[in-house]
Structure formats: C-alpha cells, structure tokens
Design a protein around this motif. Structure first.
Motif, PDB file in Angstrom:
ATOM      1  N   MET A   1     -23.756 -39.641  -7.639  1.00 17.55           N
ATOM      2  CA  MET A   1     -23.803 -38.261  -8.105  1.00 17.55           C
ATOM      3  C   MET A   1     -22.773 -37.450  -7.315  1.00 17.55           C
ATOM      4  SD  MET A   1     -26.854 -35.964  -9.398  1.00 17.55           S
ATOM      5  CE  MET A   1     -27.228 -37.390 -10.333  1.00 17.55           C
ATOM      6  N   ALA A   2     -22.069 -36.589  -7.988  1.00 14.59           N
ATOM      7  CA  ALA A   2     -21.019 -35.783  -7.366  1.00 14.59           C
ATOM      8  C   ALA A   2     -21.611 -34.787  -6.366  1.00 14.59           C
ATOM      9  CB  ALA A   2     -20.228 -35.047  -8.428  1.00 14.59           C
ATOM     10  N   GLU A   3     -20.887 -34.583  -5.294  1.00 16.78           N
ATOM     11  CA  GLU A   3     -21.315 -33.623  -4.271  1.00 16.78           C
ATOM     12  C   GLU A   3     -20.986 -32.205  -4.728  1.00 16.78           C
ATOM     13  OE1 GLU A   3     -19.679 -32.710   0.091  1.00 16.78           O
ATOM     14  OE2 GLU A   3     -20.559 -34.698  -0.097  1.00 16.78           O
ATOM     15  N   ASN A   4     -21.836 -31.264  -4.344  1.00 24.78           N
ATOM     16  CA  ASN A   4     -21.612 -29.860  -4.661  1.00 24.78           C
ATOM     17  C   ASN A   4     -20.266 -29.430  -4.081  1.00 24.78           C
ATOM     18  OD1 ASN A   4     -21.729 -27.116  -5.061  1.00 24.78           O
ATOM     19  ND2 ASN A   4     -23.788 -26.878  -4.250  1.00 24.78           N
ATOM     20  N   LYS A   5     -19.426 -28.812  -4.894  1.00 25.11           N
ATOM     21  CA  LYS A   5     -18.095 -28.398  -4.442  1.00 25.11           C
ATOM     22  C   LYS A   5     -18.149 -27.192  -3.509  1.00 25.11           C
ATOM     23  CE  LYS A   5     -15.766 -30.042  -8.563  1.00 25.11           C
ATOM     24  NZ  LYS A   5     -15.009 -29.684  -9.753  1.00 25.11           N
ATOM     25  N   THR A   6     -19.188 -26.374  -3.629  1.00 23.14           N
ATOM     26  CA  THR A   6     -19.281 -25.169  -2.798  1.00 23.14           C
ATOM     27  C   THR A   6     -20.109 -25.477  -1.560  1.00 23.14           C
ATOM     28  OG1 THR A   6     -19.167 -23.846  -4.819  1.00 23.14           O
ATOM     29  CG2 THR A   6     -19.878 -22.724  -2.824  1.00 23.14           C
ATOM     30  N   GLN A   7     -19.418 -25.729  -0.466  1.00 25.69           N
ATOM     31  CA  GLN A   7     -20.028 -26.093   0.810  1.00 25.69           C
ATOM     32  C   GLN A   7     -19.707 -25.024   1.857  1.00 25.69           C
ATOM     33  OE1 GLN A   7     -21.880 -28.872   1.456  1.00 25.69           O
ATOM     34  NE2 GLN A   7     -21.674 -29.624  -0.635  1.00 25.69           N
ATOM     35  N   PRO A   8     -20.548 -24.904   2.893  1.00 22.16           N
ATOM     36  CA  PRO A   8     -20.224 -23.978   3.984  1.00 22.16           C
ATOM     37  C   PRO A   8     -18.929 -24.400   4.675  1.00 22.16           C
ATOM     38  CG  PRO A   8     -22.471 -24.831   4.208  1.00 22.16           C
ATOM     39  CD  PRO A   8     -21.812 -25.588   3.101  1.00 22.16           C
ATOM     40  N   THR A   9     -18.160 -23.424   5.118  1.00 22.21           N
ATOM     41  CA  THR A   9     -16.910 -23.693   5.827  1.00 22.21           C
ATOM     42  C   THR A   9     -16.908 -22.947   7.160  1.00 22.21           C
ATOM     43  OG1 THR A   9     -15.647 -21.799   5.007  1.00 22.21           O
ATOM     44  CG2 THR A   9     -15.740 -23.747   3.574  1.00 22.21           C
ATOM     45  N   ASP A  10     -15.897 -23.192   7.947  1.00 24.40           N
ATOM     46  CA  ASP A  10     -15.735 -22.506   9.231  1.00 24.40           C
ATOM     47  C   ASP A  10     -14.799 -21.300   9.132  1.00 24.40           C
ATOM     48  OD1 ASP A  10     -17.409 -24.287  10.577  1.00 24.40           O
ATOM     49  OD2 ASP A  10     -15.761 -25.677  10.976  1.00 24.40           O
ATOM     50  N   VAL A  11     -14.396 -20.941   7.930  1.00 21.74           N
ATOM     51  CA  VAL A  11     -13.490 -19.813   7.739  1.00 21.74           C
ATOM     52  C   VAL A  11     -14.193 -18.522   8.160  1.00 21.74           C
ATOM     53  CG1 VAL A  11     -12.235 -18.470   5.990  1.00 21.74           C
ATOM     54  CG2 VAL A  11     -12.249 -20.973   5.876  1.00 21.74           C
ATOM     55  N   SER A  12     -13.479 -17.635   8.813  1.00 22.11           N
ATOM     56  CA  SER A  12     -14.025 -16.357   9.259  1.00 22.11           C
ATOM     57  C   SER A  12     -14.292 -15.449   8.065  1.00 22.11           C
ATOM     58  CB  SER A  12     -13.045 -15.673  10.216  1.00 22.11           C
ATOM     59  OG  SER A  12     -13.355 -14.302  10.356  1.00 22.11           O
ATOM     60  N   VAL A  13     -15.529 -14.968   7.956  1.00 29.38           N
ATOM     61  CA  VAL A  13     -15.894 -14.045   6.884  1.00 29.38           C
ATOM     62  C   VAL A  13     -15.093 -12.754   7.007  1.00 29.38           C
ATOM     63  CG1 VAL A  13     -17.770 -12.635   5.956  1.00 29.38           C
ATOM     64  CG2 VAL A  13     -18.188 -15.025   6.576  1.00 29.38           C
ATOM     65  N   GLU A  14     -14.977 -12.233   8.220  1.00 35.36           N
ATOM     66  CA  GLU A  14     -14.247 -10.983   8.436  1.00 35.36           C
ATOM     67  C   GLU A  14     -12.776 -11.123   8.046  1.00 35.36           C
ATOM     68  OE1 GLU A  14     -16.521 -12.204  10.500  1.00 35.36           O
ATOM     69  OE2 GLU A  14     -17.982 -10.581  10.683  1.00 35.36           O
ATOM     70  N   GLU A  15     -12.154 -12.251   8.382  1.00 38.72           N
ATOM     71  CA  GLU A  15     -10.756 -12.472   8.006  1.00 38.72           C
ATOM     72  C   GLU A  15     -10.617 -12.601   6.490  1.00 38.72           C
ATOM     73  OE1 GLU A  15      -8.925 -15.670  10.193  1.00 38.72           O
ATOM     74  OE2 GLU A  15      -9.525 -14.787  12.122  1.00 38.72           O
ATOM     75  N   PHE A  16     -11.568 -13.288   5.856  1.00 45.53           N
ATOM     76  CA  PHE A  16     -11.544 -13.411   4.397  1.00 45.53           C
ATOM     77  C   PHE A  16     -11.611 -12.026   3.761  1.00 45.53           C
ATOM     78  CE2 PHE A  16     -14.304 -13.323   0.618  1.00 45.53           C
ATOM     79  CZ  PHE A  16     -13.438 -13.895  -0.300  1.00 45.53           C
ATOM     80  N   LEU A  17     -12.577 -11.201   4.204  1.00 46.47           N
ATOM     81  CA  LEU A  17     -12.734  -9.872   3.613  1.00 46.47           C
ATOM     82  C   LEU A  17     -11.531  -8.969   3.904  1.00 46.47           C
ATOM     83  CD1 LEU A  17     -16.524  -9.212   4.250  1.00 46.47           C
ATOM     84  CD2 LEU A  17     -15.406  -9.774   2.078  1.00 46.47           C
ATOM     85  N   ALA A  18     -10.973  -9.080   5.098  1.00 44.34           N
ATOM     86  CA  ALA A  18      -9.808  -8.260   5.448  1.00 44.34           C
ATOM     87  C   ALA A  18      -8.608  -8.589   4.564  1.00 44.34           C
ATOM     88  CB  ALA A  18      -9.457  -8.454   6.920  1.00 44.34           C
ATOM     89  N   ALA A  19      -8.575  -9.797   4.018  1.00 48.36           N
ATOM     90  CA  ALA A  19      -7.453 -10.220   3.180  1.00 48.36           C
ATOM     91  C   ALA A  19      -7.652  -9.892   1.697  1.00 48.36           C
ATOM     92  CB  ALA A  19      -7.228 -11.724   3.346  1.00 48.36           C
ATOM     93  N   VAL A  20      -8.806  -9.324   1.337  1.00 50.59           N
ATOM     94  CA  VAL A  20      -9.030  -8.956  -0.061  1.00 50.59           C
ATOM     95  C   VAL A  20      -8.016  -7.881  -0.442  1.00 50.59           C
ATOM     96  CG1 VAL A  20     -10.645  -7.864  -1.677  1.00 50.59           C
ATOM     97  CG2 VAL A  20     -11.467  -9.599  -0.052  1.00 50.59           C
ATOM     98  N   GLU A  21      -7.268  -8.128  -1.501  1.00 55.76           N
ATOM     99  CA  GLU A  21      -6.148  -7.265  -1.878  1.00 55.76           C
ATOM    100  C   GLU A  21      -6.582  -5.876  -2.345  1.00 55.76           C
ATOM    101  OE1 GLU A  21      -2.621  -7.475  -5.153  1.00 55.76           O
ATOM    102  OE2 GLU A  21      -3.154  -9.346  -4.125  1.00 55.76           O
ATOM    103  N   HIS A  22      -7.587  -5.816  -3.193  1.00 50.29           N
ATOM    104  CA  HIS A  22      -8.034  -4.552  -3.770  1.00 50.29           C
ATOM    105  C   HIS A  22      -8.771  -3.737  -2.703  1.00 50.29           C
ATOM    106  CE1 HIS A  22     -10.355  -1.816  -6.293  1.00 50.29           C
ATOM    107  NE2 HIS A  22      -9.529  -2.115  -7.298  1.00 50.29           N
ATOM    108  N   PRO A  23      -8.286  -2.531  -2.352  1.00 53.34           N
ATOM    109  CA  PRO A  23      -8.872  -1.761  -1.244  1.00 53.34           C
ATOM    110  C   PRO A  23     -10.353  -1.419  -1.425  1.00 53.34           C
ATOM    111  CG  PRO A  23      -6.967  -0.601  -2.191  1.00 53.34           C
ATOM    112  CD  PRO A  23      -7.155  -1.854  -2.965  1.00 53.34           C
ATOM    113  N   LYS A  24     -10.764  -1.038  -2.633  1.00 53.69           N
ATOM    114  CA  LYS A  24     -12.171  -0.690  -2.862  1.00 53.69           C
ATOM    115  C   LYS A  24     -13.042  -1.937  -2.803  1.00 53.69           C
ATOM    116  CE  LYS A  24     -15.612   2.008  -3.777  1.00 53.69           C
ATOM    117  NZ  LYS A  24     -16.298   2.536  -2.610  1.00 53.69           N
ATOM    118  N   ARG A  25     -12.553  -3.041  -3.355  1.00 54.48           N
ATOM    119  CA  ARG A  25     -13.302  -4.300  -3.314  1.00 54.48           C
ATOM    120  C   ARG A  25     -13.458  -4.762  -1.862  1.00 54.48           C
ATOM    121  NH1 ARG A  25     -14.281  -4.142  -7.657  1.00 54.48           N
ATOM    122  NH2 ARG A  25     -12.690  -5.060  -8.928  1.00 54.48           N
TER     123      ARG A  25
END
Length: 140
Positions: A1-25
């Motif tokens: 059976m295939a493994e779930n593609k959406t797994q936890p990662t070590d990526v920084s949540v704050e860095e991910f959000l800071a890189a969101v292009e749309h300012p309101k988003r």
C-alpha cells in the motif's frame, strides 16, 4: 500500500509563512499560527511542503489504507486560506452558517481572508475540530 505523501517535515513553519508571497495571506497565516497554537496547545509542524499542522492522529480506512495526519491545520494557498480538520466535528453544521463568507469541500474549509469570518466562531470550530479528531482517534 502506498505511503501517505503528506508527512511531517523539519521545515520551519515561520520561514514557510514568511515566504508566502501574498501579504494578506502571509499576515493571516501568522494569525492562524498563533490562534491554532493557543487553542490546541501544540506546536506547529509542516506537513509536506505547504500544510501547517497542529497535533496528529492515526487513521485507518475500511479499505485498509492507514496513516497519520495533522489533527487541524491550514495552508495559505494563492486562491484562499485552506483550513483542515474543522468541518467534520459534530458542531460544524451548527457553526458554519455563523462563520461568515466561506466555501467547503469534502474535508476542507476555504476562506479568502480572516476578515471575512467571525474569529470567535472560527476559534470554536478549531477547538471542536481538534477535540473531535483527537478524541475519536484517541490521540494526545
């Protein structure tokens, strides 16, 4: 059976959000980060490349497929904010009409911006969704 593609990662949540292009988003993403962290008592974890999740649960379908998923979470997508784990709880049908401007799919809640919704109702939905998932699947 295939493994779930959406797994936890070590990526920084704050860095991910800071890189969101749309300012309101981006601004709404940081607000949701604080809101969900405070309500769940859990630290945010990146699930896959674009989902900010809080807590987790283990699911098993009748088909035999099983895996882990975030108990509640969100993704600041280009078209809208996508919120996960909020519309399956027993209170969702009662709360959705009071929420404000939104759309739903089978498992997701979509809002254009947080200013379109009642934040107290949203907080109640986060609380109820998290409680429902973690109690139904007996996860901490």
């Amino acid at each position: 059976m295939a493994e779930n593609k959406t797994q936890p990662t070590d990526v920084s949540v704050e860095e991910f959000l800071a890189a969101v292009e749309h300012p309101k988003r981006r601004e709404d993403g940081f607000e949701l980060l604080d809101m969900m962290r405070n309500i769940t008592g859990k630290e945010a974890v990146m699930w896959g490349p674009s989902i900010v999740g809080f807590g987790s649960y283990h699911y098993k379908y009748h088909s035999g497929r099983e895996g882990d998923a975030a108990a509640v979470g969100f993704s600041p997508r280009k078209a809208s904010l996508v919120l996960y784990g909020l519309i399956e709880g027993p209170d969702a049908d009662r709360l959705l009409p009071e929420l404000g401007k939104h759309k739903t799919s089978a498992a997701c809640l979509y809002v254009n911006k947080l200013d379109d919704v009642d934040r107290e109702i949203l907080a109640e939905m986060i609380r109820a969704g998290y409680k429902h998932v973690t109690e139904e699947f007996h996860t901490p």
